[in-house]
Design a protein around this motif. Structure first.
Motif, short mmCIF file in Angstrom:
data_model
loop_
_atom_site.label_atom_id
_atom_site.label_comp_id
_atom_site.label_asym_id
_atom_site.label_seq_id
_atom_site.Cartn_x
_atom_site.Cartn_y
_atom_site.Cartn_z
N UNK A 85 0.81 -1.22 0.00
CA UNK A 85 0.00 0.00 0.00
C UNK A 85 0.84 1.27 0.00
N UNK A 86 2.14 1.14 0.20
CA UNK A 86 3.02 2.30 0.32
C UNK A 86 3.21 2.98 -1.03
N UNK B 63 2.67 6.90 2.86
CA UNK B 63 3.69 5.86 2.97
C UNK B 63 3.36 4.93 4.13
N UNK B 64 3.95 3.74 4.10
CA UNK B 64 3.68 2.76 5.15
C UNK B 64 4.49 3.03 6.41
N UNK B 65 5.58 3.80 6.29
CA UNK B 65 6.46 4.11 7.43
C UNK B 65 6.99 2.85 8.09
N UNK C 112 -4.63 3.98 -2.00
CA UNK C 112 -4.69 3.73 -0.56
C UNK C 112 -4.56 5.01 0.26
N UNK C 113 -4.75 6.15 -0.36
CA UNK C 113 -4.74 7.41 0.36
C UNK C 113 -3.63 8.33 -0.10
#
Length: 314
Positions: free
Chosen positions: A59-60, A84-86, A65-66
């Protein structure tokens, strides 16, 4: 006649597209099937934090996904910046950004304008697997390593007959744990940057004065390593004696098996399970008979960085 406003040209924002990478395509096609097959076998399911890291990577940087909408007042353009997924352990983009941000913070706000030397400390094989799972043990080993190097710097300052002042000899360091080796194998070790000298104060509230120390000689490195080894000797023996107990407490058999094989550089699955994996730069075997010389259990590597750490921008 009023002058025309100067046109400001912005370099613009170039969004990365992670969906075009081979790693993304591989996980998108096979991740859920792989996880479902493991969940079907008791004791082989991956931990939740591993699943969260892998699914977060998919999803990053993907707009679906935003995202956030950013407006530039100079060029009057709008850009979409995907969330980002961080993640901290798998995503190359988030890991690289965190690395660059940490290095910039250390250079700009933490490290002083003094000589800096990097110390790299590796652990014996008997401790690597245990330290990979036991955070308290890893912190204890790091604390011993840092304190011994500080004691070495104070020893060098006393050898130069420097005045200790009101607070004695003080120095500073940033010690970071590196969990992977050069072959991406599981190898917890420490990369630390130490101020290559000591600070003293003539009075409790007086200004700090820096004293640069000479470069360590091989005998100094041997002294430091021997002191670390002596402080950790009882810890080594205790970890070796309780290795079976540690394995029985670890509930995830698959994760423990993969980690153990990675530490020892062995294949973990397939027909070659347990066999040593050849390295990319493995030297040719020596035809001469091996000597009965003890192998080092831990090692130190030193590197002089210079007047200050160099900042790298990603």
């Amino acid at each position: 006649m009023p002058s025309r406003p100067r046109e400001v040209r912005c370099p613009g924002y170039r969004r990365r597209d992670p969906t075009q990478s081979l790693l993304y395509e591989l996980l998108r096609e096979h991740l859920e099937t792989f996880l479902a097959e493991l969940d079907a076998h008791p004791g082989l399911a991956l931990p939740r934090f591993v699943k969260r890291e892998l699914r977060g990577f998919l999803e990053c940087g993907v707009l679906a996904h935003g995202f956030a909408r950013v407006h530039c007042t100079s060029c009057a353009r709008d850009s979409l910046v995907a969330f980002s997924c961080k993640g901290r352990g798998f995503c190359p983009s988030c890991g690289g950004r965190r690395m660059s941000a940490t290095a910039a913070h250390l250079v700009d706000h933490v490290l002083p304008e003094t000589p800096i030397r990097q110390w790299v400390f590796t652990l014996p094989f008997s401790l690597r697997l245990r330290c990979a799972f036991d955070h308290e043990l890893l912190a204890f080993v790091r604390r011993i390593f840092t304190r011994v190097v500080f004691s070495y710097l104070a020893r060098q300052a006393r050898a130069k007959a420097l005045p200790s002042g009101a607070l004695g000899f003080r120095s500073g360091a940033v010690n970071i744990v590196q969990r992977a080796g050069g072959s991406l194998n599981l190898n917890p070790h420490f990369h630390a940057v130490f101020i290559d000298g000591v600070y003293t104060r003539a009075t409790l509230l007086g200004p700090a004065r820096f004293h640069e120390l000479p470069a360590p000689e091989p005998a100094d490195v041997d002294w430091t390593l021997a002191r670390i080894h002596s402080r950790l000797r009882s810890l080594f023996e205790r970890c070796i004696d309780t290795e079976q107990e540690f394995e029985s407490r670890e509930t995830n058999e698959l994760l423990l098996h993969l980690a153990s094989a990675s530490v020892h550089g062995q294949a973990a699955t397939g027909d070659g399970n347990g066999r040593a994996l050849p390295g990319l730069f493995t030297p040719e075997p020596d035809p001469r008979p091996e000597r009965d010389s003890p192998k080092p259990s831990c090692s130190l590597v030193l590197l002089r960085i210079g007047r200050r750490a160099t900042r790298f921008n990603k």
